[in-house]
Design an enzyme around this catalytic site. Structure first.
Site, PDB file in Angstrom:
ATOM      1  N   SER A 132      28.035 -54.272 -10.547  1.00 14.72           N
ATOM      2  CA  SER A 132      26.765 -53.735 -10.075  1.00 14.72           C
ATOM      3  C   SER A 132      26.830 -53.619  -8.568  1.00 14.72           C
ATOM      4  CB  SER A 132      25.594 -54.645 -10.474  1.00 14.72           C
ATOM      5  OG  SER A 132      24.394 -54.205  -9.869  1.00 14.72           O
ATOM      6  N   ARG A 133      26.202 -52.585  -8.026  1.00 13.69           N
ATOM      7  CA  ARG A 133      26.176 -52.447  -6.572  1.00 13.69           C
ATOM      8  C   ARG A 133      25.396 -53.582  -5.918  1.00 13.69           C
ATOM      9  NH1 ARG A 133      23.861 -46.496  -5.991  1.00 13.69           N
ATOM     10  NH2 ARG A 133      22.545 -47.365  -7.647  1.00 13.69           N
ATOM     11  N   LYS A 177      24.496 -44.216 -24.861  1.00 19.82           N
ATOM     12  CA  LYS A 177      23.902 -42.917 -25.142  1.00 19.82           C
ATOM     13  C   LYS A 177      22.853 -42.579 -24.080  1.00 19.82           C
ATOM     14  CE  LYS A 177      19.755 -44.293 -26.071  1.00 19.82           C
ATOM     15  NZ  LYS A 177      18.623 -43.843 -25.253  1.00 19.82           N
ATOM     16  N   ARG A 216      28.814 -62.142 -30.678  1.00 24.02           N
ATOM     17  CA  ARG A 216      28.802 -62.116 -32.153  1.00 24.02           C
ATOM     18  C   ARG A 216      29.998 -61.362 -32.720  1.00 24.02           C
ATOM     19  NH1 ARG A 216      23.303 -61.746 -30.508  1.00 24.02           N
ATOM     20  NH2 ARG A 216      22.120 -63.512 -31.353  1.00 24.02           N
ATOM     21  N   ASP A 223      16.643 -39.539 -24.276  1.00 19.22           N
ATOM     22  CA  ASP A 223      16.454 -40.966 -24.442  1.00 19.22           C
ATOM     23  C   ASP A 223      16.270 -41.354 -25.908  1.00 19.22           C
ATOM     24  OD1 ASP A 223      15.961 -43.597 -22.966  1.00 19.22           O
ATOM     25  OD2 ASP A 223      14.229 -43.490 -24.281  1.00 19.22           O
ATOM     26  N   HIS A 275      26.841 -40.965 -15.837  1.00 20.56           N
ATOM     27  CA  HIS A 275      27.845 -41.195 -16.877  1.00 20.56           C
ATOM     28  C   HIS A 275      29.096 -40.356 -16.664  1.00 20.56           C
ATOM     29  CE1 HIS A 275      24.893 -42.938 -20.092  1.00 20.56           C
ATOM     30  NE2 HIS A 275      25.093 -43.730 -19.056  1.00 20.56           N
TER      31      HIS A 275
END
Length: 379
Positions: free
Chosen positions: A67-68, A128, A56, A209, A110
Protein backbone atom coordinates in the site's frame (compact mmCIF):
# COMPACT_ATOMS: atom_id res chain seq x y z
CA UNK A 1 -5.52 -22.06 10.50
CA UNK A 2 -2.80 -19.77 11.82
CA UNK A 3 -2.67 -19.84 15.63
CA UNK A 4 0.07 -17.26 16.22
CA UNK A 5 1.03 -14.15 14.34
CA UNK A 6 4.67 -13.82 13.28
CA UNK A 7 6.50 -10.67 14.17
CA UNK A 8 6.40 -8.10 11.39
CA UNK A 9 9.78 -7.90 9.67
CA UNK A 10 11.17 -4.53 8.77
CA UNK A 11 14.50 -5.99 7.87
CA UNK A 12 16.87 -7.11 5.36
CA UNK A 13 15.76 -6.42 1.78
CA UNK A 14 15.42 -2.67 2.06
CA UNK A 15 14.27 -0.92 -1.13
CA UNK A 16 13.23 2.68 -1.84
CA UNK A 17 9.82 3.17 -0.18
CA UNK A 18 9.45 -0.59 0.15
CA UNK A 19 10.54 -3.19 2.68
CA UNK A 20 10.43 -6.94 2.83
CA UNK A 21 11.66 -9.38 5.42
CA UNK A 22 13.61 -12.54 4.68
CA UNK A 23 11.39 -15.56 4.12
CA UNK A 24 14.10 -18.17 3.70
CA UNK A 25 14.50 -19.26 7.34
CA UNK A 26 14.13 -22.98 7.96
CA UNK A 27 10.89 -22.63 9.93
CA UNK A 28 9.26 -20.40 7.32
CA UNK A 29 10.55 -22.52 4.45
CA UNK A 30 8.96 -25.59 5.98
CA UNK A 31 5.70 -23.72 6.54
CA UNK A 32 5.65 -22.54 2.92
CA UNK A 33 6.49 -25.92 1.37
CA UNK A 34 4.11 -26.65 -1.49
CA UNK A 35 2.08 -23.53 -0.74
CA UNK A 36 1.54 -20.68 -3.19
CA UNK A 37 3.00 -17.50 -1.70
CA UNK A 38 0.66 -14.57 -2.39
CA UNK A 39 1.27 -10.85 -2.24
CA UNK A 40 -1.71 -8.53 -1.84
CA UNK A 41 -2.01 -5.00 -3.23
CA UNK A 42 -4.52 -2.84 -1.38
CA UNK A 43 -5.85 -2.69 2.18
CA UNK A 44 -9.59 -2.12 1.73
CA UNK A 45 -12.55 -4.30 2.72
CA UNK A 46 -12.05 -6.94 0.03
CA UNK A 47 -8.34 -7.14 0.93
CA UNK A 48 -9.25 -7.99 4.53
CA UNK A 49 -11.75 -10.61 3.31
CA UNK A 50 -9.08 -12.11 1.06
CA UNK A 51 -6.57 -12.28 3.92
CA UNK A 52 -9.05 -13.93 6.28
CA UNK A 53 -10.18 -16.49 3.70
CA UNK A 54 -6.58 -17.23 2.73
CA UNK A 55 -6.26 -18.86 6.17
CA UNK A 56 -8.99 -21.33 5.13
CA UNK A 57 -6.96 -22.66 2.20
CA UNK A 58 -4.57 -25.57 2.23
CA UNK A 59 -2.42 -24.62 -0.74
CA UNK A 60 -1.84 -20.90 -0.35
CA UNK A 61 -0.29 -18.40 2.07
CA UNK A 62 -0.42 -14.61 2.24
CA UNK A 63 3.14 -13.39 2.76
CA UNK A 64 3.13 -9.68 1.87
CA UNK A 65 0.95 -6.60 1.48
CA UNK A 66 1.51 -3.45 -0.54
CA UNK A 67 0.00 0.00 0.00
CA UNK A 68 1.23 3.51 -0.68
CA UNK A 69 0.23 4.31 2.90
CA UNK A 70 2.94 2.73 5.05
CA UNK A 71 0.89 3.01 8.24
CA UNK A 72 -2.12 1.25 6.71
CA UNK A 73 0.09 -1.44 5.21
CA UNK A 74 1.85 -2.04 8.52
CA UNK A 75 -1.42 -2.18 10.46
CA UNK A 76 -2.88 -4.58 7.89
CA UNK A 77 0.19 -6.81 8.12
CA UNK A 78 0.12 -6.94 11.91
CA UNK A 79 -3.61 -7.64 11.96
CA UNK A 80 -3.35 -10.57 9.58
CA UNK A 81 0.06 -11.91 10.58
CA UNK A 82 1.67 -10.97 7.26
CA UNK A 83 5.45 -10.72 7.42
CA UNK A 84 6.20 -8.56 4.35
CA UNK A 85 5.30 -4.92 3.81
CA UNK A 86 5.78 -2.81 0.67
CA UNK A 87 4.85 0.73 -0.23
CA UNK A 88 5.77 0.41 -3.93
CA UNK A 89 4.43 -2.15 -6.37
CA UNK A 90 7.74 -2.28 -8.26
CA UNK A 91 9.53 -3.32 -5.08
CA UNK A 92 7.01 -6.09 -4.45
CA UNK A 93 7.33 -7.34 -8.04
CA UNK A 94 11.11 -7.42 -7.75
CA UNK A 95 11.23 -9.87 -4.85
CA UNK A 96 11.55 -13.59 -5.43
CA UNK A 97 9.69 -14.34 -2.20
CA UNK A 98 6.25 -13.95 -3.82
CA UNK A 99 4.76 -16.43 -6.30
CA UNK A 100 1.56 -14.58 -7.24
CA UNK A 101 -0.24 -11.28 -6.78
CA UNK A 102 -3.82 -10.32 -5.89
CA UNK A 103 -4.97 -6.82 -6.86
CA UNK A 104 -7.55 -5.46 -4.42
CA UNK A 105 -7.31 -1.93 -5.78
CA UNK A 106 -9.82 0.35 -7.57
CA UNK A 107 -10.67 -0.92 -11.04
CA UNK A 108 -9.30 2.24 -12.64
CA UNK A 109 -5.74 1.07 -11.88
CA UNK A 110 -6.18 -2.65 -12.63
CA UNK A 111 -4.82 -2.43 -16.17
CA UNK A 112 -1.62 -0.60 -15.18
CA UNK A 113 -0.90 -2.78 -12.16
CA UNK A 114 -1.76 -6.09 -13.82
CA UNK A 115 0.38 -5.38 -16.88
CA UNK A 116 3.30 -4.44 -14.62
CA UNK A 117 2.91 -7.79 -12.84
CA UNK A 118 2.65 -9.74 -16.09
CA UNK A 119 5.77 -8.10 -17.51
CA UNK A 120 7.57 -8.98 -14.26
CA UNK A 121 6.48 -12.59 -14.72
CA UNK A 122 4.16 -12.58 -11.68
CA UNK A 123 0.83 -14.43 -11.99
CA UNK A 124 -1.97 -12.07 -11.09
CA UNK A 125 -5.51 -12.42 -9.75
CA UNK A 126 -7.46 -9.21 -10.33
CA UNK A 127 -10.47 -8.27 -8.21
CA UNK A 128 -13.57 -7.84 -10.33
CA UNK A 129 -14.08 -6.10 -12.64
CA UNK A 130 -10.97 -7.10 -14.55
CA UNK A 131 -10.85 -3.62 -16.10
CA UNK A 132 -13.04 -0.60 -16.77
CA UNK A 133 -13.69 -1.43 -20.44
CA UNK A 134 -13.31 -4.13 -23.06
CA UNK A 135 -10.27 -2.53 -24.70
CA UNK A 136 -8.31 -2.72 -21.45
CA UNK A 137 -9.46 -6.28 -20.84
CA UNK A 138 -8.22 -7.37 -24.27
CA UNK A 139 -4.89 -5.63 -23.71
CA UNK A 140 -4.40 -7.39 -20.37
CA UNK A 141 -5.23 -10.77 -21.89
CA UNK A 142 -2.82 -10.16 -24.78
CA UNK A 143 -0.05 -9.35 -22.30
CA UNK A 144 -0.76 -12.52 -20.32
CA UNK A 145 -0.57 -14.59 -23.48
CA UNK A 146 2.53 -12.78 -24.76
CA UNK A 147 4.45 -13.36 -21.53
CA UNK A 148 2.86 -16.77 -20.80
CA UNK A 149 1.83 -15.60 -17.34
CA UNK A 150 -1.38 -16.39 -15.45
CA UNK A 151 -4.15 -13.77 -15.39
CA UNK A 152 -7.59 -14.22 -13.82
CA UNK A 153 -10.53 -12.03 -12.91
CA UNK A 154 -11.57 -12.73 -9.32
CA UNK A 155 -15.23 -13.64 -9.90
CA UNK A 156 -15.32 -15.76 -6.75
CA UNK A 157 -19.02 -16.63 -7.09
CA UNK A 158 -18.22 -19.11 -9.87
CA UNK A 159 -16.20 -21.21 -7.43
CA UNK A 160 -18.73 -21.53 -4.61
CA UNK A 161 -19.83 -25.11 -3.83
CA UNK A 162 -23.50 -24.21 -4.43
CA UNK A 163 -22.79 -22.84 -7.90
CA UNK A 164 -20.73 -25.91 -8.81
CA UNK A 165 -23.63 -28.11 -7.68
CA UNK A 166 -26.12 -26.09 -9.73
CA UNK A 167 -24.03 -26.39 -12.86
CA UNK A 168 -23.89 -30.17 -12.38
CA UNK A 169 -27.68 -30.31 -12.00
CA UNK A 170 -28.20 -28.24 -15.14
CA UNK A 171 -25.78 -30.44 -17.09
CA UNK A 172 -27.74 -33.48 -15.87
CA UNK A 173 -31.04 -31.99 -17.06
CA UNK A 174 -32.55 -31.93 -13.55
CA UNK A 175 -35.00 -29.14 -14.42
CA UNK A 176 -35.30 -30.07 -18.08
CA UNK A 177 -34.65 -27.58 -20.86
CA UNK A 178 -33.86 -24.07 -19.64
CA UNK A 179 -36.70 -21.66 -20.41
CA UNK A 180 -35.63 -18.54 -18.54
CA UNK A 181 -33.06 -16.93 -16.24
CA UNK A 182 -33.45 -13.96 -13.89
CA UNK A 183 -30.90 -12.36 -11.59
CA UNK A 184 -30.98 -9.05 -9.76
CA UNK A 185 -28.34 -7.51 -7.52
CA UNK A 186 -29.00 -4.18 -5.85
CA UNK A 187 -27.59 -2.54 -2.72
CA UNK A 188 -28.59 1.01 -1.83
CA UNK A 189 -25.69 3.44 -1.77
CA UNK A 190 -25.95 7.05 -0.67
CA UNK A 191 -24.76 9.28 -3.46
CA UNK A 192 -21.24 10.60 -2.95
CA UNK A 193 -19.33 11.82 -5.99
CA UNK A 194 -16.00 11.02 -4.34
CA UNK A 195 -16.53 7.35 -3.50
CA UNK A 196 -15.76 4.45 -5.81
CA UNK A 197 -19.41 3.64 -6.51
CA UNK A 198 -20.15 6.95 -8.21
CA UNK A 199 -16.73 8.25 -9.28
CA UNK A 200 -15.96 7.98 -13.03
CA UNK A 201 -12.27 8.39 -12.24
CA UNK A 202 -12.33 5.32 -9.95
CA UNK A 203 -14.27 3.16 -12.40
CA UNK A 204 -17.63 3.63 -10.72
CA UNK A 205 -21.09 2.55 -11.82
CA UNK A 206 -23.49 -0.23 -10.91
CA UNK A 207 -22.65 -2.38 -13.93
CA UNK A 208 -18.94 -2.54 -13.14
CA UNK A 209 -19.46 -2.93 -9.40
CA UNK A 210 -22.54 -5.20 -9.31
CA UNK A 211 -23.60 -6.08 -12.84
CA UNK A 212 -20.53 -8.20 -13.46
CA UNK A 213 -21.94 -10.80 -11.02
CA UNK A 214 -25.22 -11.64 -12.78
CA UNK A 215 -23.57 -11.27 -16.18
CA UNK A 216 -20.68 -13.57 -15.32
CA UNK A 217 -22.96 -16.12 -13.66
CA UNK A 218 -25.26 -16.18 -16.68
CA UNK A 219 -22.35 -16.78 -19.03
CA UNK A 220 -20.97 -19.48 -16.75
CA UNK A 221 -24.25 -21.40 -16.44
CA UNK A 222 -25.80 -20.67 -19.84
CA UNK A 223 -22.89 -19.97 -22.18
CA UNK A 224 -22.36 -17.05 -24.53
CA UNK A 225 -25.62 -15.30 -25.59
CA UNK A 226 -26.68 -14.79 -29.19
CA UNK A 227 -27.21 -11.08 -28.55
CA UNK A 228 -27.72 -8.57 -25.76
CA UNK A 229 -29.35 -5.22 -25.11
CA UNK A 230 -29.94 -3.00 -22.11
CA UNK A 231 -30.62 0.41 -20.64
CA UNK A 232 -29.37 2.44 -17.72
CA UNK A 233 -30.11 5.44 -15.54
CA UNK A 234 -27.41 7.95 -14.68
CA UNK A 235 -26.26 9.24 -11.32
CA UNK A 236 -25.39 12.97 -11.11
CA UNK A 237 -21.74 12.09 -11.71
CA UNK A 238 -22.63 10.46 -15.04
CA UNK A 239 -22.01 6.83 -14.11
CA UNK A 240 -24.88 4.33 -14.12
CA UNK A 241 -26.90 4.26 -10.90
CA UNK A 242 -28.95 1.30 -12.14
CA UNK A 243 -29.08 -0.84 -15.25
CA UNK A 244 -31.06 -3.63 -16.90
CA UNK A 245 -29.63 -6.12 -19.36
CA UNK A 246 -31.32 -8.78 -21.49
CA UNK A 247 -29.28 -11.66 -22.89
CA UNK A 248 -30.85 -13.56 -25.76
CA UNK A 249 -30.44 -17.34 -26.01
CA UNK A 250 -32.06 -19.79 -28.34
CA UNK A 251 -35.65 -20.07 -27.10
CA UNK A 252 -35.36 -17.95 -23.93
CA UNK A 253 -33.93 -14.80 -22.38
CA UNK A 254 -31.84 -13.95 -19.32
CA UNK A 255 -33.18 -10.86 -17.54
CA UNK A 256 -30.55 -9.17 -15.37
CA UNK A 257 -30.55 -6.00 -13.30
CA UNK A 258 -28.32 -4.14 -10.86
CA UNK A 259 -28.40 -0.87 -8.99
CA UNK A 260 -27.39 1.43 -6.15
CA UNK A 261 -30.95 2.81 -5.92
CA UNK A 262 -32.46 0.10 -3.71
CA UNK A 263 -31.86 -3.02 -1.67
CA UNK A 264 -33.04 -5.88 -3.83
CA UNK A 265 -34.06 -9.46 -3.10
CA UNK A 266 -30.81 -10.37 -4.90
CA UNK A 267 -32.09 -13.76 -6.04
CA UNK A 268 -31.16 -15.77 -9.09
CA UNK A 269 -33.92 -17.87 -10.64
CA UNK A 270 -33.29 -20.47 -13.34
CA UNK A 271 -36.47 -21.72 -15.01
CA UNK A 272 -36.70 -25.08 -16.73
CA UNK A 273 -39.33 -27.12 -18.55
CA UNK A 274 -39.69 -29.44 -15.53
CA UNK A 275 -38.72 -27.27 -12.56
CA UNK A 276 -37.01 -24.17 -11.24
CA UNK A 277 -33.83 -23.46 -9.29
CA UNK A 278 -33.78 -20.52 -6.88
CA UNK A 279 -30.38 -19.46 -5.58
CA UNK A 280 -30.31 -17.88 -2.12
CA UNK A 281 -29.98 -14.13 -1.92
CA UNK A 282 -27.56 -12.59 -2.15
CA UNK A 283 -26.75 -15.09 -4.89
CA UNK A 284 -23.19 -13.80 -5.27
CA UNK A 285 -22.44 -15.50 -1.92
CA UNK A 286 -24.78 -18.46 -2.37
CA UNK A 287 -24.78 -20.97 0.47
CA UNK A 288 -27.63 -23.01 -0.89
CA UNK A 289 -30.53 -23.21 -3.32
CA UNK A 290 -33.98 -24.69 -3.85
CA UNK A 291 -35.07 -27.02 -6.61
CA UNK A 292 -38.77 -26.32 -7.01
CA UNK A 293 -41.41 -28.32 -8.83
CA UNK A 294 -44.33 -26.84 -6.91
CA UNK A 295 -46.16 -24.32 -9.12
CA UNK A 296 -47.52 -22.21 -6.25
CA UNK A 297 -44.12 -21.89 -4.52
CA UNK A 298 -42.50 -21.08 -7.86
CA UNK A 299 -44.95 -18.22 -8.35
CA UNK A 300 -44.33 -16.91 -4.83
CA UNK A 301 -40.57 -16.79 -5.41
CA UNK A 302 -41.06 -15.08 -8.77
CA UNK A 303 -43.18 -12.42 -7.03
CA UNK A 304 -40.71 -11.91 -4.12
CA UNK A 305 -39.17 -8.76 -5.53
CA UNK A 306 -38.20 -7.24 -2.17
CA UNK A 307 -35.67 -8.68 0.29
CA UNK A 308 -38.10 -9.06 3.19
CA UNK A 309 -40.56 -11.17 1.19
CA UNK A 310 -37.75 -13.34 -0.15
CA UNK A 311 -36.27 -13.90 3.33
CA UNK A 312 -39.64 -14.78 4.84
CA UNK A 313 -40.40 -17.27 2.08
CA UNK A 314 -36.96 -18.87 2.46
CA UNK A 315 -37.33 -19.17 6.25
CA UNK A 316 -40.76 -20.71 5.82
CA UNK A 317 -39.48 -23.34 3.40
CA UNK A 318 -36.55 -24.16 5.70
CA UNK A 319 -38.91 -24.82 8.61
CA UNK A 320 -41.83 -26.51 6.89
CA UNK A 321 -41.35 -29.36 4.39
CA UNK A 322 -43.33 -28.64 1.21
CA UNK A 323 -44.06 -31.18 -1.50
CA UNK A 324 -42.17 -30.38 -4.66
CA UNK A 325 -39.48 -28.30 -2.92
CA UNK A 326 -35.94 -29.63 -2.33
CA UNK A 327 -33.38 -27.72 -0.27
CA UNK A 328 -29.70 -28.08 -1.18
CA UNK A 329 -27.37 -26.63 1.47
CA UNK A 330 -23.73 -25.81 0.66
CA UNK A 331 -22.63 -23.71 3.61
CA UNK A 332 -19.02 -22.64 4.11
CA UNK A 333 -17.01 -20.63 6.63
CA UNK A 334 -15.85 -17.10 5.93
CA UNK A 335 -16.68 -15.05 2.87
CA UNK A 336 -16.10 -17.73 0.23
CA UNK A 337 -12.97 -16.34 -1.42
CA UNK A 338 -10.98 -19.43 -0.40
CA UNK A 339 -12.37 -21.45 -3.30
CA UNK A 340 -11.13 -19.07 -6.00
CA UNK A 341 -7.79 -18.75 -4.19
CA UNK A 342 -7.35 -22.53 -4.29
CA UNK A 343 -8.39 -22.69 -7.96
CA UNK A 344 -6.03 -19.89 -8.97
CA UNK A 345 -3.14 -21.39 -6.98
CA UNK A 346 -3.65 -24.79 -8.63
CA UNK A 347 -3.79 -23.26 -12.12
CA UNK A 348 -0.58 -21.33 -11.47
CA UNK A 349 1.20 -24.47 -10.26
CA UNK A 350 0.02 -26.26 -13.40
CA UNK A 351 1.61 -23.58 -15.57
CA UNK A 352 -1.67 -22.25 -17.00
CA UNK A 353 -2.25 -18.71 -18.24
CA UNK A 354 -5.95 -18.85 -17.29
CA UNK A 355 -8.22 -20.79 -14.93
CA UNK A 356 -10.63 -22.99 -16.94
CA UNK A 357 -13.77 -21.93 -15.03
CA UNK A 358 -12.95 -18.21 -15.41
CA UNK A 359 -11.64 -18.09 -18.97
CA UNK A 360 -10.34 -14.84 -20.40
CA UNK A 361 -13.03 -14.85 -23.08
CA UNK A 362 -15.76 -14.57 -20.44
CA UNK A 363 -14.13 -11.55 -18.80
CA UNK A 364 -13.91 -9.86 -22.19
CA UNK A 365 -17.49 -10.84 -23.10
CA UNK A 366 -18.85 -9.29 -19.90
CA UNK A 367 -16.98 -6.06 -20.63
CA UNK A 368 -18.30 -6.06 -24.21
CA UNK A 369 -21.89 -6.36 -22.94
CA UNK A 370 -21.43 -3.61 -20.35
CA UNK A 371 -19.85 -1.34 -22.94
CA UNK A 372 -22.69 -1.92 -25.41
CA UNK A 373 -25.28 -1.06 -22.76
CA UNK A 374 -23.48 2.12 -21.65
CA UNK A 375 -23.14 3.18 -25.29
CA UNK A 376 -26.90 3.86 -25.20
CA UNK A 377 -28.23 7.17 -23.91
CA UNK A 378 -29.42 6.90 -20.30
CA UNK A 379 -33.18 6.64 -19.84
Amino acid sequence: MRTTKPELCVGEFVKPLGIFCRLDGKGVAKQMANRMRWGLVGTGTIAHDFARDMERTSGAELVAVCSRDRIRATEFARHHGVVGVFTELDAMLATGAIDALYLATPSAVHREQAIAALIAGKPVLVEKPLSVNAQQAREMVRMAQKHSVFLMEALWTRYLPAISAIRALLDAGTIGTITGFEANLAFRQKYDRSNRFFSPELGGGSLLDLGVYPLSLALYLLGQPLASRGNWRAAPSGVDRLARVTLFYRGYQALLSCGFDRNGANLCIIRGSSGMIVIDGPFLQAKGFFVIRNTMIARLFAAASNPLAARLLRKLLLKIPVRGVERHSHDFPGNGLQFEIEAASTAIRDGRTEEPLMAHEHSIAVQDIIQSVLANRPV
